[in-house]
Design an enzyme around this catalytic site. Structure first.
Site, short mmCIF file in Angstrom:
data_model
loop_
_atom_site.label_atom_id
_atom_site.label_comp_id
_atom_site.label_asym_id
_atom_site.label_seq_id
_atom_site.Cartn_x
_atom_site.Cartn_y
_atom_site.Cartn_z
CG HIS A 303 39.97 36.36 51.49
ND1 HIS A 303 38.93 35.01 52.34
CD2 HIS A 303 39.21 36.96 51.56
CE1 HIS A 303 38.46 35.59 52.93
NE2 HIS A 303 37.65 36.89 52.51
CG ASP A 360 37.38 44.37 47.53
OD1 ASP A 360 36.87 44.30 47.28
OD2 ASP A 360 37.90 43.80 49.32
#
Ligand code: ACO
Length: 426
Positions: A303, A360
């Site tokens: 991320h 996710d």
């Protein structure tokens, strides 16, 4: 702390103001840098650039913190509903009973879409990706529901969008399967209504399961906002040209479609299916992800901001276990996901690069368990992210420091060259 920093350019010292946020984050205000010095800053991917001041979402990537309007995501996931979170993000405060009930009535009032919009749906080729359809339909809403820029009309447009996106998403699924569209029902909550529109059919009425409804609520809450991510940035940039809200949201949907952003939930399932289909082992995936000559990356890992475990991923992992247990499902993809996580988290490459599972990584398994087809995963993310986009758009257009988004560049092309006629070109 000093309210200025000093920079020295070509031997001359300049003072630049420092801006400090309520959580102590610091920024150097460079808005007058070019005027003062002739220099601009260069920051591809905006890795180090704050594009706005915002009072909506706080995240701390080093400590794994995420809060909407100051409230920790863990508390919202445990106690609130998506409907409440929508209100919180857009209005800035949690609603009272009266306010949330009024909001539900409005959501019901605006849940239908114009029957003529079905013609558009039916004209899309069957293989169309639902994100492409959703993005087009979001812009199309502007032709069916024109609005003026008054406060009251914007409120109606916002409610329309929140309510209708759910109807449009379910319609696109039903039509893509050649099935009869199911209309929204006023007696159902936001999430139950969506599930019913997706799965009810004349031959098999959909049984609403409160645990599944809760899992969907949590999924949408976890996706509702994430400060200045790629799609939100797209929304702010497009909205800065004062384009209408429907087109602005359509731009957000388009950005979210990418596999490096919202499309990652679909990519995770496709990656894990390689393991369950015995096309690759978990170890081989990890080795490929580490190989600099291979463009493959572990989907659902890493991320831009989180350099520790994504707090949303922790909650999603729990929801995943609960839903599978409640529905008495065993999903081999979950076994593959856990094995992959175990191996990656102990691997030096992932440790040194601070790569952890993101939201996710487990969300696709939750969506599969509740029956959502893989090509609809990113649409589910878009339904969740919509209130965040709207809140950020609203904050940006109401910002007294508003400016149309227009970055600069450092030109690296040819210097002035004369035009060569055809006959003289090689
Ligand atoms: N697998 C393997 N290596 C990775 C991964 C990954 N998933 N993610 C990053 N890296 C490596 C890069 O190769 C790079 O290595 P290097 O410094 O040795 O060259 C380093 O980590 C930094 O990567 P960047 O691409 O510079 O990081 P950035 O912050 O720009 O990218 C992103 C973040 C796009 C999320 C990236 O981690 C990625 O591609 N992840 C996979 C896709 C994904 O899961 N996206 C969903 C994000 S969450 C969301 O949008 C809801």
């Amino acid at each position: 702390m000093s309210e200025h920093v000093e920079i020295v350019i070509e031997g001359k010292t300049y003072q630049l103001p420092v801006v400090v946020g309520t959580e102590g984050e610091k920024a150097i205000d460079i808005s007058n840098l070019r005027k003062m010095t002739g220099y601009i800053t260069l920051d591809p991917g905006f890795v180090n650039t704050g594009s706005c001041k915002s009072a909506i979402t706080f995240m701390d990537g080093e400590r794994g913190i995420l809060r909407y309007r100051g409230i920790p995501i863990e508390e919202l996931a445990e106690h609130s509903s998506f409907r409440e979170v929508v209100y919180l993000l857009i209005r800035g405060v949690l609603p009272t009973y009266k306010q949330v009930n009024r909001f539900s009535v409005l959501l019901n009032d605006h849940s239908l879409v114009h029957e003529d919009m079905r013609t558009f749906f039916e004209s899309f080729p069957r293989a169309s990706h639902p994100m492409g359809i959703l993005s087009s339909m979001a812009t199309t809403l502007r032709s069916f529901y024109p609005y003026l820029d008054t406060e009251e009309e914007i409120d109606i447009t916002v409610t329309r969008l929140i309510s209708k996106i759910r109807t449009l998403a379910a319609m696109s699924y039903k039509i893509s399967r050649g099935h009869r569209v199911v209309y929204p029902r006023h007696d159902l909550s936001y999430c139950a209504n969506f599930l019913n529109m997706m799965f009810d059919s004349p031959v098999r009425p959909y049984q609403i399961d409160e645990d599944v409804v809760r899992a969907l609520n949590v999924f949408l809450i976890l996706h509702a906002d994430h400060e200045q991510n790629c799609s939100t940035c797209a929304v702010r940039v497009v909205g800065s040209a004062r384009v209408n809200l429907y087109a602005t949201i359509s731009a957000g949907i388009a950005a979210l479609w990418g596999p490096l952003h919202g499309g990652a939930n679909q990519a995770v399932i496709e990656m894990l299916a390689h393991v369950t289909d015995k096309k690759a082992t978990v170890k081989q995936l990890v080795e490929r992800a580490k190989d600099k000559n291979d463009p493959f990356r572990l989907a659902g890992f890493g991320h831009r901001v989180y350099k520790t475990y994504d707090p949303r991923a922790k909650i999603m992992k729990k929801v995943c276990d609960n839903v599978l247990e409640k529905l008495r499902l065993h999903d081999p993809l979950l076994d593959a996901a856990k094995e992959l996580e175990d191996i990656a988290l102990k691997d030096d490459y992932f440790i040194s690069h601070h790569l952890y599972p993101n939201v996710d990584f487990y969300s696709g398994i939750v969506l599969r368990a509740i029956g959502i087809p893989t090509n609809m995963f990113t649409v589910m993310f878009a339904i969740g992210r919509l209130p965040g986009w709207i809140a950020q758009w609203r904050e940006s257009i109401e910002d007294p420091a508003w400016k149309i988004s227009r970055p600069r560049q450092i030109y690296i092309g040819p210097t002035k060259t004369t035009y060569t006629p055809f006959e003289e070109r090689e």
